[in-house]
Motif scaffolding. Sequence first.
Motif, PDB file in Angstrom:
ATOM      1  N   ASP A   1       0.905  -1.301   0.211  1.00  0.00           N
ATOM      2  CA  ASP A   1      -0.044  -0.012   0.081  1.00  0.00           C
ATOM      3  C   ASP A   1       0.799   1.342   0.042  1.00  0.00           C
ATOM      4  O   ASP A   1       0.319   2.220  -0.092  1.00  0.00           O
ATOM      5  N   GLN A   2       2.352   1.073  -0.071  1.00  0.00           N
ATOM      6  CA  GLN A   2       3.133   2.368   0.092  1.00  0.00           C
ATOM      7  C   GLN A   2       3.965   2.027  -0.898  1.00  0.00           C
ATOM      8  O   GLN A   2       5.363   1.594  -0.580  1.00  0.00           O
ATOM      9  N   PRO A   3       4.113   2.256  -1.953  1.00  0.00           N
ATOM     10  CA  PRO A   3       5.008   2.407  -3.117  1.00  0.00           C
ATOM     11  C   PRO A   3       6.047   3.355  -3.047  1.00  0.00           C
ATOM     12  O   PRO A   3       5.831   4.620  -2.334  1.00  0.00           O
ATOM     13  N   LEU A   4       7.282   3.000  -3.455  1.00  0.00           N
ATOM     14  CA  LEU A   4       8.391   3.886  -3.482  1.00  0.00           C
ATOM     15  C   LEU A   4       8.088   5.108  -4.185  1.00  0.00           C
ATOM     16  O   LEU A   4       7.637   5.126  -5.462  1.00  0.00           O
ATOM     17  N   THR A   5       8.313   6.472  -3.596  1.00  0.00           N
ATOM     18  CA  THR A   5       8.254   7.552  -4.296  1.00  0.00           C
ATOM     19  C   THR A   5       9.276   8.456  -4.145  1.00  0.00           C
ATOM     20  O   THR A   5      10.338   8.363  -3.419  1.00  0.00           O
ATOM     21  N   ASN A   6       9.041   9.417  -5.112  1.00  0.00           N
ATOM     22  CA  ASN A   6      10.282  10.716  -4.763  1.00  0.00           C
ATOM     23  C   ASN A   6      10.655  11.118  -3.573  1.00  0.00           C
ATOM     24  O   ASN A   6      11.536  11.490  -3.202  1.00  0.00           O
ATOM     25  N   VAL A   7       9.191  11.530  -2.932  1.00  0.00           N
ATOM     26  CA  VAL A   7       9.318  11.967  -1.359  1.00  0.00           C
ATOM     27  C   VAL A   7      10.213  11.190  -0.576  1.00  0.00           C
ATOM     28  O   VAL A   7      11.137  11.399   0.348  1.00  0.00           O
ATOM     29  N   GLU A   8      10.337   9.893  -0.746  1.00  0.00           N
ATOM     30  CA  GLU A   8      10.861   8.859   0.252  1.00  0.00           C
ATOM     31  C   GLU A   8      12.292   8.782  -0.244  1.00  0.00           C
ATOM     32  O   GLU A   8      13.143   8.957   0.868  1.00  0.00           O
ATOM     33  N   ILE A   9      12.753   8.849  -1.557  1.00  0.00           N
ATOM     34  CA  ILE A   9      14.090   9.103  -1.865  1.00  0.00           C
ATOM     35  C   ILE A   9      14.654  10.464  -1.473  1.00  0.00           C
ATOM     36  O   ILE A   9      15.841  10.207  -0.723  1.00  0.00           O
ATOM     37  N   GLU A  10      13.870  11.501  -1.392  1.00  0.00           N
ATOM     38  CA  GLU A  10      14.318  12.707  -0.780  1.00  0.00           C
ATOM     39  C   GLU A  10      14.882  12.513   0.734  1.00  0.00           C
ATOM     40  O   GLU A  10      15.642  13.076   1.257  1.00  0.00           O
ATOM     41  N   SER A  11      13.720  11.722   1.362  1.00  0.00           N
ATOM     42  CA  SER A  11      13.979  11.724   2.789  1.00  0.00           C
ATOM     43  C   SER A  11      15.249  10.758   3.034  1.00  0.00           C
ATOM     44  O   SER A  11      16.097  11.048   4.030  1.00  0.00           O
ATOM     45  N   MET A  12      15.513   9.765   2.170  1.00  0.00           N
ATOM     46  CA  MET A  12      16.744   8.967   2.466  1.00  0.00           C
ATOM     47  C   MET A  12      18.170   9.866   2.293  1.00  0.00           C
ATOM     48  O   MET A  12      19.038   9.834   2.628  1.00  0.00           O
ATOM     49  N   LEU A  13      17.971  10.737   1.192  1.00  0.00           N
ATOM     50  CA  LEU A  13      19.306  11.694   0.888  1.00  0.00           C
ATOM     51  C   LEU A  13      19.329  12.557   2.084  1.00  0.00           C
ATOM     52  O   LEU A  13      20.376  12.643   2.365  1.00  0.00           O
ATOM     53  N   THR A  14      18.339  13.076   2.537  1.00  0.00           N
ATOM     54  CA  THR A  14      18.346  13.966   3.583  1.00  0.00           C
ATOM     55  C   THR A  14      18.976  13.524   4.805  1.00  0.00           C
ATOM     56  O   THR A  14      19.770  13.957   5.664  1.00  0.00           O
TER      57      THR A  14
END
Length: 292
Positions: free
Chosen positions: A48-61
Motif C-alpha cells: 500500500d506504500q509504493p516507493l516515491t520521490n518523496v521517500e528518496i528525498e527523505s533518504m538523501l536528507t
Amino acid sequence: MSVQLRRNPQRDGSSIKITTDGEEDVRTLRFFLLIAAATVSLGAQTADQPLTNVEIESMLTAGFPESTILLRIQKAAHFGLLDLDASTSALTRLKNEGASEQILNAVVWAEPFGALWKEAQAAAQQIAQEKKVEDQAVPGLPDRAGVYFRGSSGWVGLSSFMFWAPFYSGWAWMHRRHEYSVPVGNAHSELQIAEGRPSFYVRMRNASEVWQIVRATLRNDQRELRLVSGPGFDQTENIPASQVLDVRMTHVAGSIFTLRPNAQLEPGEYALCTGVPGGPGLDLCYSFGIRP
C-alpha cells in the motif's frame, strides 16, 4: 581515555593515524544507527506504500549511502511497488537534495515499472466501486462466486458439481446403449424450494449467457441425469430435450445476474447448468429441488 595506534585503511596499508577509543566508538555507533534506519525504511514499505520521490528525498536528507538507495529502487522495481516521477522538474529536485548521477539514472530506469502498481490501483478502485453498486442492488449477497437463493432465513448457496457428458460416451458405445442415466448425487439436493418459479442470483464474472435447468430422475436413492447418444463412438452425448427447461437471465449490477425458469417447475430434483469455457461438453451445474 586511552590513545592507541590504528592503521588507516589505505591500499598499501602503510600509513598510521592516531585515534582514541572514544572516537572509534562514536564512528561504530553512527554506522549501526545508519544501518538500522535503512532497515526500518525497507521494512516499512508495503504493497500500500509504493516507493516515491518523496521517500528518496527523505533518504538523501538522512544521509543514506548511495548503494542503499539504489538497492531500494531496484527492489521496488522488481516487485512493481513504486510510483516515481522522472520528469525534469522532479529530477532537478532530487539533484538539489544531493542525488548522484547513479541515483538519477536509477529513477529514470525504474519509473516505467510503476505502471503495474498504477494499473493495480485503478483496478482495485474499479472493483471497489463495482462492489459498492452491487451491494446497493442486492444487499447481503455473499462475495464468493456462485449461485444463491434468498429464502426466509437468508441467502443459501447451491451445491455445485461438474458434468462432462463425453466422458460417458465410451461406456455407452461398448454397451450399445442409446439412452442411459448418470448418477450425480444423493436422492435430494440440500436446497429444497417451495415455489415453482424461483429466482436465483448468480455472482460470476464473465458469466455465460446460456443457462438451462435440467430435470433429474430419482433411482435407488440417487439423482441421475439422462443422456442420449448416437450409434457411433464419436457421437456427442446430449440430455434429452424433454428434460431441459429454458431460463431467463437478467443483469442486475456488475457481475450479478438473476436466473428464473420460463415455466413453472413441477416438484422434483433439478440442476441449473452452464457450459464451462474451453471445455467441450463440460458443464458446471448447481443442484436444487422443488418441494411438493
